[in-house]
Design a protein around this motif. Structure first.
Motif, PDB file in Angstrom:
ATOM      1  N   LYS A  20       4.277  76.067  10.053  1.00  0.00           N
ATOM      2  CA  LYS A  20       3.614  74.805   9.595  1.00  0.00           C
ATOM      3  C   LYS A  20       4.686  74.023   8.667  1.00  0.00           C
ATOM      4  O   LYS A  20       4.763  72.859   8.710  1.00  0.00           O
ATOM      5  N   GLN A  21       5.298  74.674   7.804  1.00  0.00           N
ATOM      6  CA  GLN A  21       6.175  74.200   6.801  1.00  0.00           C
ATOM      7  C   GLN A  21       7.439  73.511   7.686  1.00  0.00           C
ATOM      8  O   GLN A  21       7.771  72.309   7.246  1.00  0.00           O
ATOM      9  N   PHE A  22       7.696  74.264   8.760  1.00  0.00           N
ATOM     10  CA  PHE A  22       8.904  73.637   9.456  1.00  0.00           C
ATOM     11  C   PHE A  22       8.492  72.355  10.289  1.00  0.00           C
ATOM     12  O   PHE A  22       9.285  71.497  10.274  1.00  0.00           O
ATOM     13  N   ASP A  23       7.316  72.353  10.669  1.00  0.00           N
ATOM     14  CA  ASP A  23       6.608  71.180  11.352  1.00  0.00           C
ATOM     15  C   ASP A  23       6.681  69.966  10.407  1.00  0.00           C
ATOM     16  O   ASP A  23       7.029  68.786  10.627  1.00  0.00           O
ATOM     17  N   GLN A  24       6.188  70.265   9.218  1.00  0.00           N
ATOM     18  CA  GLN A  24       6.195  69.325   7.918  1.00  0.00           C
ATOM     19  C   GLN A  24       7.500  68.691   7.775  1.00  0.00           C
ATOM     20  O   GLN A  24       7.723  67.356   7.594  1.00  0.00           O
ATOM     21  N   ALA A  25       8.204  69.729   7.546  1.00  0.00           N
ATOM     22  CA  ALA A  25       9.852  69.045   7.366  1.00  0.00           C
ATOM     23  C   ALA A  25      10.307  68.248   8.350  1.00  0.00           C
ATOM     24  O   ALA A  25      10.938  67.272   8.397  1.00  0.00           O
ATOM     25  N   LEU A  26       9.984  68.640   9.817  1.00  0.00           N
ATOM     26  CA  LEU A  26      10.449  67.798  10.976  1.00  0.00           C
ATOM     27  C   LEU A  26       9.708  66.524  10.775  1.00  0.00           C
ATOM     28  O   LEU A  26      10.400  65.273  11.108  1.00  0.00           O
ATOM     29  N   ALA A  27       8.502  66.483  10.497  1.00  0.00           N
ATOM     30  CA  ALA A  27       7.810  65.100  10.573  1.00  0.00           C
ATOM     31  C   ALA A  27       8.424  64.345   9.278  1.00  0.00           C
ATOM     32  O   ALA A  27       8.766  63.091   9.421  1.00  0.00           O
ATOM     33  N   LEU A  50      20.484  67.806   9.007  1.00  0.00           N
ATOM     34  CA  LEU A  50      19.843  68.575  10.126  1.00  0.00           C
ATOM     35  C   LEU A  50      20.693  69.669  10.464  1.00  0.00           C
ATOM     36  O   LEU A  50      20.199  70.746  10.944  1.00  0.00           O
ATOM     37  N   SER A  51      22.179  69.323  10.721  1.00  0.00           N
ATOM     38  CA  SER A  51      23.191  70.491  10.933  1.00  0.00           C
ATOM     39  C   SER A  51      23.275  71.301  10.097  1.00  0.00           C
ATOM     40  O   SER A  51      23.226  72.744  10.623  1.00  0.00           O
ATOM     41  N   ALA A  52      23.032  71.219   8.822  1.00  0.00           N
ATOM     42  CA  ALA A  52      23.156  72.455   7.795  1.00  0.00           C
ATOM     43  C   ALA A  52      21.910  73.392   7.987  1.00  0.00           C
ATOM     44  O   ALA A  52      22.190  74.637   8.036  1.00  0.00           O
ATOM     45  N   ILE A  53      20.899  72.626   8.113  1.00  0.00           N
ATOM     46  CA  ILE A  53      19.616  73.509   8.604  1.00  0.00           C
ATOM     47  C   ILE A  53      19.704  74.433   9.626  1.00  0.00           C
ATOM     48  O   ILE A  53      19.291  75.569   9.797  1.00  0.00           O
ATOM     49  N   VAL A  57      18.458  78.691  10.581  1.00  0.00           N
ATOM     50  CA  VAL A  57      17.122  79.119  11.350  1.00  0.00           C
ATOM     51  C   VAL A  57      17.031  79.769  12.575  1.00  0.00           C
ATOM     52  O   VAL A  57      18.171  79.838  13.221  1.00  0.00           O
ATOM     53  N   PRO A  58      16.135  80.282  13.221  1.00  0.00           N
ATOM     54  CA  PRO A  58      15.977  80.738  14.637  1.00  0.00           C
ATOM     55  C   PRO A  58      16.209  79.844  15.347  1.00  0.00           C
ATOM     56  O   PRO A  58      16.086  78.511  15.274  1.00  0.00           O
ATOM     57  N   ALA A  59      16.748  80.266  16.763  1.00  0.00           N
ATOM     58  CA  ALA A  59      16.998  79.426  17.818  1.00  0.00           C
ATOM     59  C   ALA A  59      16.150  78.320  18.154  1.00  0.00           C
ATOM     60  O   ALA A  59      16.446  77.222  18.378  1.00  0.00           O
ATOM     61  N   VAL A  60      14.896  78.701  18.162  1.00  0.00           N
ATOM     62  CA  VAL A  60      13.779  77.969  18.609  1.00  0.00           C
ATOM     63  C   VAL A  60      13.690  76.693  17.669  1.00  0.00           C
ATOM     64  O   VAL A  60      13.465  75.615  18.025  1.00  0.00           O
ATOM     65  N   TRP A  61      13.995  76.977  16.610  1.00  0.00           N
ATOM     66  CA  TRP A  61      13.906  75.980  15.469  1.00  0.00           C
ATOM     67  C   TRP A  61      15.162  74.816  15.461  1.00  0.00           C
ATOM     68  O   TRP A  61      15.155  73.747  15.249  1.00  0.00           O
ATOM     69  N   ALA A  62      16.472  75.573  15.877  1.00  0.00           N
ATOM     70  CA  ALA A  62      17.539  74.731  15.931  1.00  0.00           C
ATOM     71  C   ALA A  62      17.458  73.923  17.201  1.00  0.00           C
ATOM     72  O   ALA A  62      18.045  72.638  17.123  1.00  0.00           O
ATOM     73  N   HIS A  63      16.687  74.412  18.282  1.00  0.00           N
ATOM     74  CA  HIS A  63      16.519  73.500  19.238  1.00  0.00           C
ATOM     75  C   HIS A  63      15.756  72.167  18.985  1.00  0.00           C
ATOM     76  O   HIS A  63      16.062  71.107  19.216  1.00  0.00           O
ATOM     77  N   LEU A  95      24.517  67.868  15.923  1.00  0.00           N
ATOM     78  CA  LEU A  95      23.397  68.581  16.745  1.00  0.00           C
ATOM     79  C   LEU A  95      23.049  67.880  18.025  1.00  0.00           C
ATOM     80  O   LEU A  95      22.763  68.327  19.041  1.00  0.00           O
ATOM     81  N   ALA A  96      23.664  66.594  18.020  1.00  0.00           N
ATOM     82  CA  ALA A  96      23.290  65.691  18.976  1.00  0.00           C
ATOM     83  C   ALA A  96      24.368  65.764  20.115  1.00  0.00           C
ATOM     84  O   ALA A  96      24.443  64.944  21.021  1.00  0.00           O
TER      85      ALA A  96
END
Length: 99
Positions: A20-27, A50-53, A57-63, A95-96
């Motif tokens: 949930k916290q990760f989703d909020q950060a992405l928003a 974004l690159s530093a984070i 983090v786990p691979a799914v979040w890196a994606h 990252l892109a």
């Protein structure tokens, strides 16, 4: 067994909170990318953040962070007119895939 079940339940709760916290950060990053696309300094720092984070983090979040980076880069491509400014953002967009 009861102790293991309790630990598993706590682990699941922690994972849900982290997601949930990760989703909020992405928003928040999405909003910054949208509103700051035309400002080279904002766009560059967003890509760097974004690159530093992503490295921590786990691979799914890196994606998800890579996808966010690509969207932010696309917004900057549409908003920035000067080739030098756009080049700075593209150079920061690790990252892109440096599109």
């Amino acid at each position: 067994e009861v102790l293991q079940l309790a630990e598993d339940t706590l682990d699941d709760g922690q994972r849900m909170l982290e997601e949930k916290q990760f989703d909020q950060a992405l928003a928040a990053f999405e909003q910054i990318a949208r509103d700051g696309a035309g400002f080279v300094e904002v766009a560059v720092h967003l890509q760097q953040a974004l690159s530093a984070i992503a490295c921590c983090v786990p691979a799914v979040w890196a994606h998800a962070l890579r996808a966010q980076s690509a969207r932010a880069l696309e917004r900057s491509r549409e908003a920035l007119d000067h080739p030098y400014d756009l080049g700075r953002v593209e150079a920061a967009a690790h990252l892109a895939g440096k599109h």
